[in-house]
Enzyme design. Structure first.
Site, mmCIF file in Angstrom:
data_model
loop_
_atom_site.group_PDB
_atom_site.id
_atom_site.type_symbol
_atom_site.label_atom_id
_atom_site.label_comp_id
_atom_site.label_asym_id
_atom_site.label_seq_id
_atom_site.Cartn_x
_atom_site.Cartn_y
_atom_site.Cartn_z
ATOM 1 N N LYS A 185 0.867 -1.176 0.000
ATOM 2 C CA LYS A 185 0.000 0.000 0.000
ATOM 3 C C LYS A 185 0.899 1.220 0.000
ATOM 4 C CE LYS A 185 -4.195 1.871 1.877
ATOM 5 N NZ LYS A 185 -5.392 1.581 2.683
ATOM 6 N N ASP A 218 -11.242 4.856 11.541
ATOM 7 C CA ASP A 218 -11.866 4.777 10.215
ATOM 8 C C ASP A 218 -12.457 3.386 9.994
ATOM 9 O OD1 ASP A 218 -12.731 5.731 7.788
ATOM 10 O OD2 ASP A 218 -10.870 5.246 6.732
#
Length: 855
Positions: A4, A107
């Protein structure tokens, strides 16, 4: 493996990059099966093509997951709710592990939870979550298209997130509740045409009531999505355990078909009710307390007095002390004000205000008189009683370490005076103290504690500690009789709630056992009432209380997030060397790059010893027995471990040698042993033991010579926490011979004249590595240092100098934080953060309805 990459527009700030790498590395240390494994994080140079410019890229290297996101399972696959609840129970376990390590996700959403092809839920994106908290910039619209630009995804924000307020782990609880709602309803809890609309609804509106959902699940969702963080489920661990229970019994759960009041609606009703209470509190309270099933359980929380905290035990921050009045109309609890003033407070159940009970300074373990007009308690090594309507406290008896009391309608108080020994009785008006029972030598009984009278005022239940096959169990006895009977295995105290339900603690959770009213024998199996309540290992005290009016109160276990830290001589915290946990604010043994201290284990209800590698910040459990293993010290050569354990019913002294499978009991305690030192030359093990006729006495065990232990200092006073100087010439200890705790030194090992070191109170002496200074804690929780030199005939003691106030939240008296002194001048100490959410007491009315009608 999957990579990522941090987008270039987020890589312009050095601070954001630092936080990105820091959080990613923190996530990589979690090592939990339900958290995405992060292998590495860093930066590297890449070139898009052979002739293109070189760009620096920040990346996270993680495990590659083959599966589907939770969003796909909910909306595209229409997976059964039971299966999704099971996946979410796994995910909640993972998030709970992160919270224990001090990491808040911020989140959580269905896209950040993946389920592998073999059925494992994985929580993603811990690395980016904290990086993207930017109060100076809030690009909410962009958040919907790019992961992790702000605090969270709009539809799953908590009200405090939506308003830009500081957030903690309870914000994750709210987001998880929103995910649960979406799984049950197949729609988002909050939606709208624009982000501002969604934010407004999160802050002000309640989601549409659910239909066709099991009542237990709906209640859990409502609690998780409370607007006020104080009213939410307080830990993700509790949420995970509840989900696990719901998932395992999903088919048998009752489907909720009616509309339930939202928390906001109920809050409006309660506001109206509060106004009515102001006019006719007694009448309404009487109705509430005398009503009978069928009624749904009603729960509410009691917060500590403004600016204060509930008093807890040193080895468990959640073991609060309180007692419901016999009629269920009031509650007494112990709390400490900001100035450190600890006393009993009283609150009517039908009120929102509490008042302090003057004359109860330093109180512990309150219990009510049968008429509700007086309270018994322990303070200043005594058993006392006081009228709640006014007057001075009356001293009834000596109680060096009281372990609970109970008051019968016949005017008899039954109490435990110490950590060992039988129960005693005394008239509530005062008089002679006599044993209520004898210890049962046939099963090696060592202690009887936490007595509680039954309604007839004759029979009572109590916790028995012994060395037999069932070392901890609840027994019943009767005044004037020596006959006793075991009822149920238990790890702590017990109380009768209602006519035939016995509440008790096992493995850190609250259970109920149905009893035959005549014989008091158990009927059927015990049922869990609440998972994970406040529990203090060592003294074996569960934080709950009950009345005969179908009302109970309990405190939930919460992680105090204590950490082990290096601190310099000015009090500045230099480095944290452990994960946040319920580390004991107690003895720390430092040896080289390792430290040994205890830690409470809420899931099993025990205290274990852990070895912390101070270089790597990695902790390893040393003891795993089904008992409380307390202070531990390695021998100077590192081949043996001395420690205390109550595996035989009281805290005795044990030895574990390297390579041997069994532990050897070195000393059987007269009272309760506290281990404090193993001399540098390896010759002596030093400990204290509370005698039967004396206070705390200092003992030494000539370990190297193989001789039996002998008393070094035995007086009517309390001499404790002795430690020998590195050169072996002096022994330092604390004593209350002047009426206050002070620090003294005298020659060692033959004894001699004592010399007072502290001038205005002192606790927990610790020698510097070179033996030239003696540190201790002042009554203001400051570290002070005094110089010590010269010989036994003419020692030279300097006036103590205060170095610093100890950081973090201090334990309440008489407990003091322990610490260790390193050779380089630093201190090693456990620090309790001051910003943890305050503990609360939950009161549950009609609690037994859930047991009678589980479906």
């Amino acid at each position: 493996m999957a990579l990522k990459v941090l987008p270039q527009e987020l890589s312009q700030s050095a601070e954001r990059i630092r936080r990105f790498l820091q959080e990613a590395r923190a996530a990589s240390s979690l090592n939990h099966p339900n958290i995405l494994t992060v292998y590495d994080a860093g930066e590297t140079e890449v070139r898009v093509d052979a002739n293109g410019p070189v760009a620096r890229v920040h990346f996270i290297a993680a495990e590659l997951i083959v599966g589907k996101t939770l969003r796909e399972l909910i909306h595209a696959d229409k997976a059964p709710l039971k299966r999704i609840v099971g996946y979410l129970a796994q995910a909640a376990d993972g998030v709970a592990k992160a919270h224990q390590a001090g990491i808040v996700h911020r989140d959580l959403k269905p896209d950040n939870i993946m389920v592998t092809t073999d059925g494992f839920a994985k929580v993603l994106d811990f690395g980016l979550a904290k990086l993207t908290e930017m109060r100076e910039e809030r690009s909410i619209a962009a958040d919907r298209t790019r992961d992790g630009l702000i605090l969270g995804t709009v539809a799953y924000m908590s009200p405090e997130q939506a308003q830009g307020q500081p957030v903690d782990h309870r914000s994750d609880v709210f987001a998880f509740g929103a995910i649960l709602y979406e799984a049950a309803a197949r729609r988002q809890a909050f939606s709208g045409p624009s982000d501002p609309d969604v934010l407004h609804r999160i802050i002000h509106d309640e989601p549409v009531p659910l239909a066709g959902v099991p009542a237990e699940l709906e209640r859990l969702i409502i609690r998780a999505m409370a607007k006020n963080a104080e009213e939410r489920i307080q830990s993700m661990k509790d949420l995970a355990l509840e989900l696990r229970d719901i998932s395992s019994g999903f088919e048998s759960l009752k489907v909720q078909s009616r509309r339930r009041l939202s928390r906001t609606a109920r809050g409006r009703w309660l506001s109206i009710a509060a106004a009515v209470f102001a006019v006719a509190a007694a009448g309404i309270a009487g109705f509430m307390l005398n009503r009978r099933p069928p009624y749904e359980p009603v729960r509410f929380a009691i917060a500590p007095p403004s600016g204060g905290i509930f008093a807890a035990m040193a080895n468990s921050a959640s073991a609060l002390q309180f007692a419901i009045a016999p009629k269920g109309d009031a509650i007494a609890f112990v709390a400490t004000t900001p100035g450190g003033h600890q006393q009993i407070w009283l609150r009517d159940i039908a009120s929102v205000d509490a008042r302090p009970l003057e004359g109860t300074d330093g109180a512990w373990f309150p219990f009510w008189s049968p008429d509700g007009d007086a309270i018994g308690f322990f303070a200043s090594l005594k058993l006392k009683r006081i009228d709640i309507h006014g007057g001075a406290a009356v001293i009834l008896a000596d109680a060096p370490a009281g372990r609970g009391g109970t008051w019968s309608g016949e005017g008899i108080i039954l109490f435990s005076r110490d950590g060992t020994g039988p129960l005693y009785r005394i008239p509530a008006a005062g008089g002679d103290v006599t044993p209520a029972l004898a210890l049962d030598g046939s099963r090696g009984e060592r202690s009887q504690r936490w007595p509680s009278f039954l309604p007839d005022g004759k029979r009572f239940v109590y916790l028995s500690l012994s060395g037999d096959q069932v070392p901890r169990a609840i027994y019943t006895g009767s005044l004037g009789s020596s006959a006793v009977q075991r009822i149920v295995q238990s790890d702590g105290n017990a109380e009768l709630a209602g006519p035939d339900e016995l509440l008790f603690v096992r493995k850190g959770s609250l259970f109920s056992q149905r009893l035959d009213r005549r014989t008091l024998r158990a009927v059927g199996e015990a049922e869990m009432v609440e998972r994970g309540i406040g529990f203090a290992p060592s003294i074996l005290y569960g934080s709950f209380s009950a009345s005969q009016r179908d009302m109970i109160a309990y405190a939930r276990w919460t992680n105090p997030n204590r950490t082990l830290n290096w601190v310099d001589r000015t009090g500045r915290v230099l480095k944290t060397v452990s994960e946040p946990a319920d580390w004991g604010a107690s003895f720390i043994a430092l040896r080289g790059s390792h430290a040994l201290l205890n830690r409470a284990e809420p899931d099993v209800g025990t205290l274990d010893l852990w070895d912390i590698d101070l270089t790597r910040g990695v902790a390893s459990r040393i003891t795993t027995e089904d008992s409380d293993d307390n202070q531990g010290i390695f021998s100077p050569d590192g081949t043996s471990l001395a420690f205390t354990s109550n595996r035989a019913g009281a805290f005795d002294l044990y030895l574990r040698k390297a390579g041997e499978r069994s532990d050897k009991r070195l000393v059987t305690a007269q009272g309760v042993i506290t281990l404090t030192d193993w001399t540098h030359d390896g010759r002596y093990i030093v400990y204290s033991d509370r005698g039967v006729t004396t206070g705390g006495d200092i003992w030494i065990l000539p370990f190297a010579e193989g001789k039996p232990a002998r008393p070094f200092l035995r007086t009517p006073f309390y001499e404790l926490l002795a430690t020998v100087s590195p050169d072996g010439r002096w022994i330092a200890y604390q004593s209350n011979q002047t009426g206050e705790e002070e620090i003294y030194v005298q020659p060692f090992p033959n004894g001699g004249k004592p010399y007072r070191v502290s001038l205005a109170g002192g606790n927990v002496p610790v020698w510097s590595a070179d033996g030239r200074e003696l540190f201790f804690i002042t009554h203001k929780n400051e570290i002070a240092a005094a110089g010590v030199k010269g010989d036994a005939a003419a020692p030279e003691l300097t006036i103590p100098t205060v170095l610093f106030r100890m950081p973090g939240l201090m334990p309440v008296q008489p407990f003091h934080p322990w610490y260790a002194a390193a050779p380089d001048g630093r201190f090693l100490m456990v620090v309790t953060p001051t910003d943890n959410p305050p503990a609360s007491i939950t009161v549950s009315m009609n609690w037994s309805e859930r047991l009678r009608n589980p479906n």
